[in-house]
Design an enzyme around this catalytic site. Sequence first.
Site, PDB file in Angstrom:
ATOM      1  N   GLU A 160       0.788  -1.245   0.000  1.00  0.00           N
ATOM      2  CA  GLU A 160       0.000   0.000   0.000  1.00  0.00           C
ATOM      3  C   GLU A 160       0.813   1.283   0.000  1.00  0.00           C
ATOM      4  OE1 GLU A 160      -3.096  -0.138   2.937  1.00  0.00           O
ATOM      5  OE2 GLU A 160      -4.189  -1.641   1.801  1.00  0.00           O
ATOM      6  N   GLU A 370      -5.827  -8.497  -0.414  1.00  0.00           N
ATOM      7  CA  GLU A 370      -6.641  -8.243   0.787  1.00  0.00           C
ATOM      8  C   GLU A 370      -8.057  -7.907   0.361  1.00  0.00           C
ATOM      9  OE1 GLU A 370      -5.169  -5.396   3.721  1.00  0.00           O
ATOM     10  OE2 GLU A 370      -3.104  -6.009   3.310  1.00  0.00           O
TER      11      GLU A 370
HETATM   12  C1  BG6 Z   1      -4.799  -2.555   4.796  1.00  0.00           C
HETATM   13  C2  BG6 Z   1      -3.528  -2.990   5.440  1.00  0.00           C
HETATM   14  O1  BG6 Z   1      -4.708  -1.192   4.641  1.00  0.00           O
HETATM   15  O2  BG6 Z   1      -5.991  -2.695   5.482  1.00  0.00           O
HETATM   16  C3  BG6 Z   1      -3.690  -3.897   6.644  1.00  0.00           C
HETATM   17  O3  BG6 Z   1      -2.655  -3.569   4.510  1.00  0.00           O
HETATM   18  C4  BG6 Z   1      -4.877  -3.438   7.463  1.00  0.00           C
HETATM   19  O4  BG6 Z   1      -2.482  -3.893   7.346  1.00  0.00           O
HETATM   20  C5  BG6 Z   1      -6.127  -3.546   6.599  1.00  0.00           C
HETATM   21  O5  BG6 Z   1      -5.056  -4.118   8.670  1.00  0.00           O
HETATM   22  C6  BG6 Z   1      -7.410  -3.156   7.307  1.00  0.00           C
HETATM   23  O6  BG6 Z   1      -7.292  -1.875   7.842  1.00  0.00           O
HETATM   24  P1  BG6 Z   1      -7.598  -1.609   9.372  1.00  0.00           P
HETATM   25  O7  BG6 Z   1      -7.228  -0.181   9.598  1.00  0.00           O
HETATM   26  O8  BG6 Z   1      -9.053  -1.829   9.536  1.00  0.00           O
HETATM   27  O9  BG6 Z   1      -6.757  -2.541  10.142  1.00  0.00           O
END
Ligand code: BG6
Length: 471
Positions: A160, A370
């Site tokens: 990211e 993700e």
């Molecule tokens: C992504 C990241 O931005 O989103 C993760 O790569 C992160 O590390 C995930 O945990 C979800 O975001 P958050 O802020 O809800 O943990």
Amino acid sequence: MSAFPENFLWGAATAAYQVEGAYLEDGKTLSVVDESIAPEYADTSIASDHYHRFKEDIRLMKELGLTAYRFSIAWTRILPNGRGEINQSGIDFYNQLIDELLKNEIEPIVTIYHFDLPVVLQKEYGGFSSRKIIPDFIEYCRVLFEQFGDRVKYWLTINEQSNMFLLPYLISFTEDSEQSLLKQKYEMNHIMTLAHASAVSLCRELLPNAKIGPALGVSPIYPKTSNPKDILAAEKAEELRNTFFLELYCKGQYLPSMLAYMQAHDCMPMIESGDMDQIKAGKCDFIGLNYYDSKTVEHVTEQDCAKELVINKAGEVGSTEKEVIEGIYKGCSNPYLERNDWDWEIDPEGLRITLNRIYQRYEMPLLITENGLGAIDTLTEKQQIHDDYRIDYLKKHLEQVHLAIVQDGVEVFGFCPWSFIDLISTTSGFRKRYGFVYVDRTDTDVRELTRYKKDSFYWYQGVIRGNGKRL
Ligand code: BG6
């Protein structure tokens, strides 16, 4: 519904600092994210204790049926001083992890850098704000490729890079710098791109059969109305937030409109001779995409002043304050979408739109690195977790992935939802959970860290067994 392609990677994802714990054990030193978690949330000292329980966790992965697992390596475990002496205990840990995965027929997908810069390098020269990071990053990559490259086929360089623009907490900018914050961000982005491209080139040289790409955080951007002014705002926002990075990764070039933007806003990075050749030479093999939501924007008027995004960290609905980028766009809500407690707008079709926008333009294989729903889960007296909201979210997103493959001809070769197991959220600790596996702890009470399978675990197990035929 027809099945997903043969050999589709059915994965799940985590990142080292969010899941491992043992943040100062066996020679590891602190990273900037170990130091940046807000005091009201769990720190990274224990996290989900994956460092000590990885065998138990891999048994659960096997039971779930995973054929791939995306995890990150902690730079501070491998090179505690950021460079120089290799920490054998760190190498041993990841060797055991990788071997255990392979023994269970789970393909390791390794993220090299997931926000966790060694503190020593931040202190010494400001981390990614200095070009000094490039040789150090490459040395770290070399160690990983040499130590693990005989078994790891898929590599992700930087997680990211795009979001670090929006979320300054992910990177420590130098407060006393004479440069504006905006200029620092674009400098950092250029340096990160060079580091990414150099890692790709080194991977090609050392591991010709491996595949390497970035993990980009993407949200497709929509106009609020059909007013051409809103459409223009959305197109500009799409360039600024998404296409800018994709052009660098996939074509090795700065988008002309972004060059004009950086000139006009006095934030042009220092591009040294040879930089663009190096970036071009490091074109990736595939693109990893982190997708959670879409964004909607409208045009700005003269009355709209610049405003930084204020994220909802507490899970209080409606507390997000959208950003205003002067002269370009203003964030707004989308009335057609539902949102989670953290105001993230849930948009399964947005995933298909994103896959299409990127694939039709770059024709590069895509891996979903993700995708998932952050929510407050409840453990019942019978030790069950009825997370039907998560099943609903993932099911609808997977349906769109399937449509993108079969109806739009997009090449997607894997799906790694976030996250395999509950872990520390970047902003909201253990309050905001994502896993298929529940970890019995809270931010303030570590308890026994017992693992429980959520309803979504059984659902995903069924999906994998049928190769996606039954969602
Ligand atoms: C992504 C990241 O931005 O989103 C993760 O790569 C992160 O590390 C995930 O945990 C979800 O975001 P958050 O802020 O809800 O943990």
